[in-house]
Design a protein around this motif. Sequence first.
Motif, mmCIF file in Angstrom:
data_model
loop_
_atom_site.group_PDB
_atom_site.id
_atom_site.type_symbol
_atom_site.label_atom_id
_atom_site.label_comp_id
_atom_site.label_asym_id
_atom_site.label_seq_id
_atom_site.Cartn_x
_atom_site.Cartn_y
_atom_site.Cartn_z
ATOM 1 N N LEU A 1 36.269 63.032 58.017
ATOM 2 C CA LEU A 1 37.201 61.906 58.010
ATOM 3 C C LEU A 1 38.225 62.040 59.138
ATOM 4 O O LEU A 1 38.527 61.066 59.834
ATOM 5 C CB LEU A 1 37.903 61.808 56.658
ATOM 6 C CG LEU A 1 38.813 60.617 56.449
ATOM 7 C CD1 LEU A 1 38.013 59.316 56.553
ATOM 8 C CD2 LEU A 1 39.496 60.702 55.098
ATOM 9 N N PHE A 2 38.736 63.244 59.337
ATOM 10 C CA PHE A 2 39.687 63.477 60.417
ATOM 11 C C PHE A 2 39.046 63.177 61.768
ATOM 12 O O PHE A 2 39.660 62.546 62.626
ATOM 13 C CB PHE A 2 40.196 64.916 60.377
ATOM 14 C CG PHE A 2 41.190 65.213 61.462
ATOM 15 C CD1 PHE A 2 42.505 64.799 61.361
ATOM 16 C CD2 PHE A 2 40.793 65.899 62.599
ATOM 17 C CE1 PHE A 2 43.410 65.063 62.368
ATOM 18 C CE2 PHE A 2 41.693 66.154 63.621
ATOM 19 C CZ PHE A 2 43.011 65.743 63.503
ATOM 20 N N PHE A 3 37.803 63.628 61.971
ATOM 21 C CA PHE A 3 37.129 63.358 63.247
ATOM 22 C C PHE A 3 36.943 61.863 63.462
ATOM 23 O O PHE A 3 37.162 61.362 64.569
ATOM 24 C CB PHE A 3 35.773 64.070 63.323
ATOM 25 C CG PHE A 3 35.052 63.771 64.600
ATOM 26 C CD1 PHE A 3 35.350 64.472 65.749
ATOM 27 C CD2 PHE A 3 34.109 62.765 64.668
ATOM 28 C CE1 PHE A 3 34.723 64.180 66.951
ATOM 29 C CE2 PHE A 3 33.470 62.453 65.855
ATOM 30 C CZ PHE A 3 33.781 63.172 67.001
ATOM 31 N N ILE A 4 36.537 61.157 62.418
ATOM 32 C CA ILE A 4 36.324 59.705 62.545
ATOM 33 C C ILE A 4 37.644 58.997 62.874
ATOM 34 O O ILE A 4 37.696 58.142 63.756
ATOM 35 C CB ILE A 4 35.663 59.131 61.271
ATOM 36 C CG1 ILE A 4 34.223 59.645 61.171
ATOM 37 C CG2 ILE A 4 35.694 57.609 61.266
ATOM 38 C CD1 ILE A 4 33.540 59.361 59.860
ATOM 39 N N LEU A 5 38.718 59.373 62.188
ATOM 40 C CA LEU A 5 40.029 58.775 62.477
ATOM 41 C C LEU A 5 40.494 59.140 63.888
ATOM 42 O O LEU A 5 41.044 58.306 64.611
ATOM 43 C CB LEU A 5 41.058 59.216 61.432
ATOM 44 C CG LEU A 5 40.831 58.677 60.022
ATOM 45 C CD1 LEU A 5 41.813 59.313 59.049
ATOM 46 C CD2 LEU A 5 40.927 57.164 59.999
ATOM 47 N N PHE A 6 40.244 60.387 64.293
ATOM 48 C CA PHE A 6 40.575 60.812 65.652
ATOM 49 C C PHE A 6 39.787 59.996 66.675
ATOM 50 O O PHE A 6 40.334 59.571 67.701
ATOM 51 C CB PHE A 6 40.270 62.305 65.800
ATOM 52 C CG PHE A 6 40.364 62.801 67.213
ATOM 53 C CD1 PHE A 6 41.588 63.050 67.796
ATOM 54 C CD2 PHE A 6 39.207 63.015 67.957
ATOM 55 C CE1 PHE A 6 41.675 63.511 69.104
ATOM 56 C CE2 PHE A 6 39.280 63.464 69.255
ATOM 57 C CZ PHE A 6 40.520 63.725 69.833
ATOM 58 N N SER A 7 38.513 59.743 66.389
ATOM 59 C CA SER A 7 37.658 58.964 67.292
ATOM 60 C C SER A 7 38.168 57.535 67.425
ATOM 61 O O SER A 7 38.232 56.986 68.536
ATOM 62 C CB SER A 7 36.213 58.939 66.780
ATOM 63 O OG SER A 7 35.703 60.235 66.691
ATOM 64 N N ILE A 8 38.495 56.926 66.307
ATOM 65 C CA ILE A 8 39.029 55.560 66.326
ATOM 66 C C ILE A 8 40.317 55.512 67.143
ATOM 67 O O ILE A 8 40.510 54.622 67.978
ATOM 68 C CB ILE A 8 39.264 55.034 64.888
ATOM 69 C CG1 ILE A 8 37.908 54.846 64.182
ATOM 70 C CG2 ILE A 8 40.050 53.731 64.899
ATOM 71 C CD1 ILE A 8 38.027 54.595 62.696
ATOM 72 N N ASN A 9 41.164 56.496 66.948
ATOM 73 C CA ASN A 9 42.432 56.560 67.690
ATOM 74 C C ASN A 9 42.166 56.756 69.187
ATOM 75 O O ASN A 9 42.819 56.126 70.019
ATOM 76 C CB ASN A 9 43.297 57.695 67.148
ATOM 77 C CG ASN A 9 44.655 57.730 67.799
ATOM 78 O OD1 ASN A 9 45.293 56.699 67.977
ATOM 79 N ND2 ASN A 9 45.094 58.926 68.147
ATOM 80 N N LYS A 10 41.244 57.588 69.536
ATOM 81 C CA LYS A 10 40.943 57.878 70.946
ATOM 82 C C LYS A 10 40.337 56.662 71.643
ATOM 83 O O LYS A 10 40.665 56.373 72.792
ATOM 84 C CB LYS A 10 39.984 59.061 71.020
ATOM 85 C CG LYS A 10 39.709 59.538 72.424
ATOM 86 C CD LYS A 10 39.763 61.034 72.462
ATOM 87 C CE LYS A 10 39.391 61.568 73.806
ATOM 88 N NZ LYS A 10 40.512 61.757 74.677
ATOM 89 N N ILE A 11 39.453 55.953 70.943
ATOM 90 C CA ILE A 11 38.780 54.803 71.547
ATOM 91 C C ILE A 11 39.712 53.598 71.646
ATOM 92 O O ILE A 11 39.778 52.927 72.669
ATOM 93 C CB ILE A 11 37.507 54.444 70.746
ATOM 94 C CG1 ILE A 11 36.478 55.553 70.900
ATOM 95 C CG2 ILE A 11 36.916 53.123 71.213
ATOM 96 C CD1 ILE A 11 35.318 55.474 69.938
#
Length: 169
Positions: free
Chosen positions: A157-167
């Motif tokens: 979940l943290f990685f997915i949220l990090f990915s959304i934030n990065k993109i």
Amino acid sequence: KDNNNYKLGDKVILIGEFKKVEKQKTKNLFDYQKYLSYKHIYYEVFVEDIKLISNNKNIYYKIKQLIIDLLDNNPYLHTFIIGDKTKISKEVLTSYQENGISHLFAISGMHITLLSGLILKLLKKLEENKRYLITSIFLIFYLLICNPSASITRGVLFFILFSINKIYY
């Protein structure tokens, strides 16, 4: 019983006997009946025979079984990747617990970080959006293969949220 004939997802019939969990006989020791009753378990099943009804047709279980079969020769790799400690002997697990390193076999955020970093590195020629999307899909699949625990779910979940934030900044 010999369970080598059974795979994940197979439907079976268990033939056996239900018995009420016995009360504790020795005072001031662990009360197994009380422990089980807190979990709303009041009977034990003593299996005498297992009969196969039908083989698995679910693709999820077939993929998970394939991964388990591929890792079957190496119990340490099986434990490190899947998080299932049943393939390692009790003596070895006890030794790791006594030495304080048994936490290495627990799949955690560290595994997710290493795995996502490796996948992102392998996909570095793709656009950033595609890299993070493919890695997120792979991590969700990995989450399902490993029998989701809180630490794995939190890491994915943290990685997915990090990915959304990065993109999307």
